[in-house]
Design a protein around this motif. Structure first.
Motif, PDB file in Angstrom:
ATOM      1  N   SER A  38       2.394  -9.290   9.689  1.00 14.90           N
ATOM      2  CA  SER A  38       1.314  -9.358   8.703  1.00 14.90           C
ATOM      3  C   SER A  38      -0.023  -8.850   9.253  1.00 14.90           C
ATOM      4  O   SER A  38      -0.858  -8.373   8.490  1.00 14.90           O
ATOM      5  CB  SER A  38       1.159 -10.787   8.187  1.00 14.90           C
ATOM      6  OG  SER A  38       0.835 -11.662   9.250  1.00 14.90           O
ATOM      7  N   ARG A  39      -0.225  -8.899  10.573  1.00 13.70           N
ATOM      8  CA  ARG A  39      -1.473  -8.382  11.162  1.00 13.70           C
ATOM      9  C   ARG A  39      -1.572  -6.871  11.061  1.00 13.70           C
ATOM     10  O   ARG A  39      -2.667  -6.324  11.126  1.00 13.70           O
ATOM     11  CB  ARG A  39      -1.584  -8.803  12.629  1.00 13.70           C
ATOM     12  CG  ARG A  39      -1.736 -10.310  12.798  1.00 13.70           C
ATOM     13  CD  ARG A  39      -1.554 -10.708  14.216  1.00 13.70           C
ATOM     14  NE  ARG A  39      -0.156 -10.440  14.553  1.00 13.70           N
ATOM     15  CZ  ARG A  39       0.354 -10.544  15.755  1.00 13.70           C
ATOM     16  NH1 ARG A  39      -0.406 -10.892  16.766  1.00 13.70           N
ATOM     17  NH2 ARG A  39       1.631 -10.310  15.987  1.00 13.70           N
ATOM     18  N   HIS A  40      -0.436  -6.189  10.921  1.00 11.56           N
ATOM     19  CA  HIS A  40      -0.406  -4.729  10.847  1.00 11.56           C
ATOM     20  C   HIS A  40      -0.312  -4.230   9.406  1.00 11.56           C
ATOM     21  O   HIS A  40      -0.294  -3.028   9.175  1.00 11.56           O
ATOM     22  CB  HIS A  40       0.811  -4.188  11.616  1.00 11.56           C
ATOM     23  CG  HIS A  40       0.870  -4.652  13.025  1.00 11.56           C
ATOM     24  ND1 HIS A  40       1.743  -5.638  13.447  1.00 11.56           N
ATOM     25  CD2 HIS A  40       0.149  -4.298  14.114  1.00 11.56           C
ATOM     26  CE1 HIS A  40       1.567  -5.845  14.736  1.00 11.56           C
ATOM     27  NE2 HIS A  40       0.607  -5.052  15.160  1.00 11.56           N
ATOM     28  N   ALA A  41      -0.218  -5.146   8.444  1.00  6.10           N
ATOM     29  CA  ALA A  41       0.155  -4.800   7.074  1.00  6.10           C
ATOM     30  C   ALA A  41      -1.028  -4.415   6.188  1.00  6.10           C
ATOM     31  O   ALA A  41      -2.145  -4.895   6.368  1.00  6.10           O
ATOM     32  CB  ALA A  41       0.902  -5.963   6.432  1.00  6.10           C
ATOM     33  N   ASN A  42      -0.709  -3.591   5.200  1.00  2.00           N
ATOM     34  CA  ASN A  42      -1.650  -3.335   4.123  1.00  2.00           C
ATOM     35  C   ASN A  42      -1.384  -4.374   3.023  1.00  2.00           C
ATOM     36  O   ASN A  42      -0.656  -5.345   3.246  1.00  2.00           O
ATOM     37  CB  ASN A  42      -1.509  -1.889   3.614  1.00  2.00           C
ATOM     38  CG  ASN A  42      -0.135  -1.579   3.063  1.00  2.00           C
ATOM     39  OD1 ASN A  42       0.635  -2.468   2.689  1.00  2.00           O
ATOM     40  ND2 ASN A  42       0.192  -0.299   2.991  1.00  2.00           N
ATOM     41  N   LEU A  43      -1.919  -4.163   1.844  1.00  2.00           N
ATOM     42  CA  LEU A  43      -1.758  -5.131   0.753  1.00  2.00           C
ATOM     43  C   LEU A  43      -0.346  -5.167   0.172  1.00  2.00           C
ATOM     44  O   LEU A  43      -0.035  -6.031  -0.641  1.00  2.00           O
ATOM     45  CB  LEU A  43      -2.765  -4.830  -0.361  1.00  2.00           C
ATOM     46  CG  LEU A  43      -4.229  -4.979   0.054  1.00  2.00           C
ATOM     47  CD1 LEU A  43      -5.150  -4.531  -1.071  1.00  2.00           C
ATOM     48  CD2 LEU A  43      -4.531  -6.404   0.470  1.00  2.00           C
ATOM     49  N   TYR A  44       0.509  -4.235   0.598  1.00  2.00           N
ATOM     50  CA  TYR A  44       1.876  -4.155   0.073  1.00  2.00           C
ATOM     51  C   TYR A  44       2.919  -4.650   1.068  1.00  2.00           C
ATOM     52  O   TYR A  44       4.099  -4.337   0.932  1.00  2.00           O
ATOM     53  CB  TYR A  44       2.192  -2.711  -0.343  1.00  2.00           C
ATOM     54  CG  TYR A  44       1.118  -2.132  -1.224  1.00  2.00           C
ATOM     55  CD1 TYR A  44       0.903  -2.622  -2.511  1.00  2.00           C
ATOM     56  CD2 TYR A  44       0.297  -1.110  -0.759  1.00  2.00           C
ATOM     57  CE1 TYR A  44      -0.099  -2.102  -3.315  1.00  2.00           C
ATOM     58  CE2 TYR A  44      -0.699  -0.586  -1.565  1.00  2.00           C
ATOM     59  CZ  TYR A  44      -0.897  -1.089  -2.829  1.00  2.00           C
ATOM     60  OH  TYR A  44      -1.899  -0.582  -3.621  1.00  2.00           O
ATOM     61  N   SER A  45       2.496  -5.365   2.084  1.00  2.00           N
ATOM     62  CA  SER A  45       3.379  -5.915   3.127  1.00  2.00           C
ATOM     63  C   SER A  45       4.129  -4.838   3.905  1.00  2.00           C
ATOM     64  O   SER A  45       5.250  -5.041   4.351  1.00  2.00           O
ATOM     65  CB  SER A  45       4.368  -6.924   2.528  1.00  2.00           C
ATOM     66  OG  SER A  45       3.675  -8.023   1.995  1.00  2.00           O
ATOM     67  N   MET A  46       3.493  -3.692   4.062  1.00  2.00           N
ATOM     68  CA  MET A  46       4.056  -2.633   4.909  1.00  2.00           C
ATOM     69  C   MET A  46       3.019  -2.262   5.955  1.00  2.00           C
ATOM     70  O   MET A  46       1.821  -2.456   5.734  1.00  2.00           O
ATOM     71  CB  MET A  46       4.491  -1.426   4.083  1.00  2.00           C
ATOM     72  CG  MET A  46       3.418  -0.799   3.245  1.00  2.00           C
ATOM     73  SD  MET A  46       3.978   0.602   2.235  1.00  2.00           S
ATOM     74  CE  MET A  46       4.892  -0.197   0.954  1.00  2.00           C
ATOM     75  N   ALA A  47       3.506  -1.784   7.091  1.00  2.00           N
ATOM     76  CA  ALA A  47       2.586  -1.398   8.169  1.00  2.00           C
ATOM     77  C   ALA A  47       1.587  -0.382   7.644  1.00  2.00           C
ATOM     78  O   ALA A  47       1.948   0.582   6.967  1.00  2.00           O
ATOM     79  CB  ALA A  47       3.365  -0.840   9.349  1.00  2.00           C
ATOM     80  N   HIS A  48       0.327  -0.619   7.925  1.00  2.00           N
ATOM     81  CA  HIS A  48      -0.738   0.274   7.493  1.00  2.00           C
ATOM     82  C   HIS A  48      -0.541   1.643   8.143  1.00  2.00           C
ATOM     83  O   HIS A  48      -0.191   1.736   9.322  1.00  2.00           O
ATOM     84  CB  HIS A  48      -2.089  -0.326   7.903  1.00  2.00           C
ATOM     85  CG  HIS A  48      -3.253   0.374   7.312  1.00  2.00           C
ATOM     86  ND1 HIS A  48      -3.717   1.580   7.782  1.00  2.00           N
ATOM     87  CD2 HIS A  48      -4.055   0.030   6.272  1.00  2.00           C
ATOM     88  CE1 HIS A  48      -4.760   1.953   7.063  1.00  2.00           C
ATOM     89  NE2 HIS A  48      -4.984   1.028   6.137  1.00  2.00           N
ATOM     90  N   GLY A  49      -0.777   2.690   7.378  1.00  2.00           N
ATOM     91  CA  GLY A  49      -0.617   4.043   7.900  1.00  2.00           C
ATOM     92  C   GLY A  49      -1.476   4.318   9.119  1.00  2.00           C
ATOM     93  O   GLY A  49      -1.089   5.073  10.013  1.00  2.00           O
ATOM     94  N   GLY A  50      -2.642   3.686   9.182  1.00  2.00           N
ATOM     95  CA  GLY A  50      -3.516   3.875  10.337  1.00  2.00           C
ATOM     96  C   GLY A  50      -2.929   3.312  11.617  1.00  2.00           C
ATOM     97  O   GLY A  50      -3.129   3.869  12.693  1.00  2.00           O
ATOM     98  N   VAL A  51      -2.186   2.229  11.509  1.00  2.00           N
ATOM     99  CA  VAL A  51      -1.524   1.641  12.680  1.00  2.00           C
ATOM    100  C   VAL A  51      -0.457   2.606  13.197  1.00  2.00           C
ATOM    101  O   VAL A  51      -0.374   2.883  14.400  1.00  2.00           O
ATOM    102  CB  VAL A  51      -0.905   0.267  12.343  1.00  2.00           C
ATOM    103  CG1 VAL A  51      -0.051  -0.247  13.500  1.00  2.00           C
ATOM    104  CG2 VAL A  51      -1.993  -0.736  11.984  1.00  2.00           C
ATOM    105  N   LEU A  52       0.356   3.139  12.280  1.00  2.00           N
ATOM    106  CA  LEU A  52       1.417   4.069  12.684  1.00  2.00           C
ATOM    107  C   LEU A  52       0.840   5.383  13.198  1.00  2.00           C
ATOM    108  O   LEU A  52       1.370   5.973  14.151  1.00  2.00           O
ATOM    109  CB  LEU A  52       2.369   4.308  11.524  1.00  2.00           C
ATOM    110  CG  LEU A  52       3.090   3.052  11.014  1.00  2.00           C
ATOM    111  CD1 LEU A  52       3.919   3.373   9.780  1.00  2.00           C
ATOM    112  CD2 LEU A  52       3.940   2.426  12.092  1.00  2.00           C
TER     113      LEU A  52
END
Length: 140
Positions: A42-56
């Motif tokens: 959840s610390r890496h997630a956007n509002l849709y419960s997926m890893a934020h593109g910026g993290v990847l």
């Protein structure tokens, strides 16, 4: 040409506070280099419960930089493009990077990076151009 050791590469990236902040792991590989791994939560997630593109994107950028560092070149990113094929959901098992150098020049380098899971599923693919700012280890 002097080549940094696996330990020197890993130490260099643990000095990168962004990698530690995002809890991206720098993991030794059998070829004597390193790859990056992430268990998205959840610390890496956007509002849709997926890893934020910026993290990847940060993960891919750093993995490509590590490949340049393995050739004893410290680099900064000039440009980066990433395409996302599948979402890395917060319940996705560990994903990791697979990077390679496409062009090894004196002043610029070009790399690509895949973000995969253990089954080989491709989540994202990035390419980037880097400017060489110096060497990690100086020649004698």
């Amino acid at each position: 040409m002097i080549k940094p050791t696996q330990e020197q590469i890993i130490k260099f990236y643990h000095e990168n506070t962004v990698i530690d902040f995002l809890e991206i792991e720098v993991v030794p590989t059998p070829d004597g280099e390193a790859r990056l791994e992430l268990c998205a939560d959840s610390r890496h997630a956007n509002l849709y419960s997926m890893a934020h593109g910026g993290v990847l994107t940060t993960m891919a950028d750093t993995a490509m930089g590590a490949k340049c560092l393995a050739l004893n070149k410290k680099v900064v990113t000039i440009s980066l493009n990433i395409e996302f094929m599948h979402a890395v959901m917060t319940n996705t098992p560990r994903v990791f990077t697979e990077a390679k150098v496409l062009h090894d020049g004196r002043k610029t380098m070009v790399c690509e990076c895949k973000i995969l899971d253990a089954k080989g599923k491709l989540y994202a693919k990035a390419t980037a151009t880097f400017f060489v700012v110096g060497n990690l280890l100086e020649e004698d």
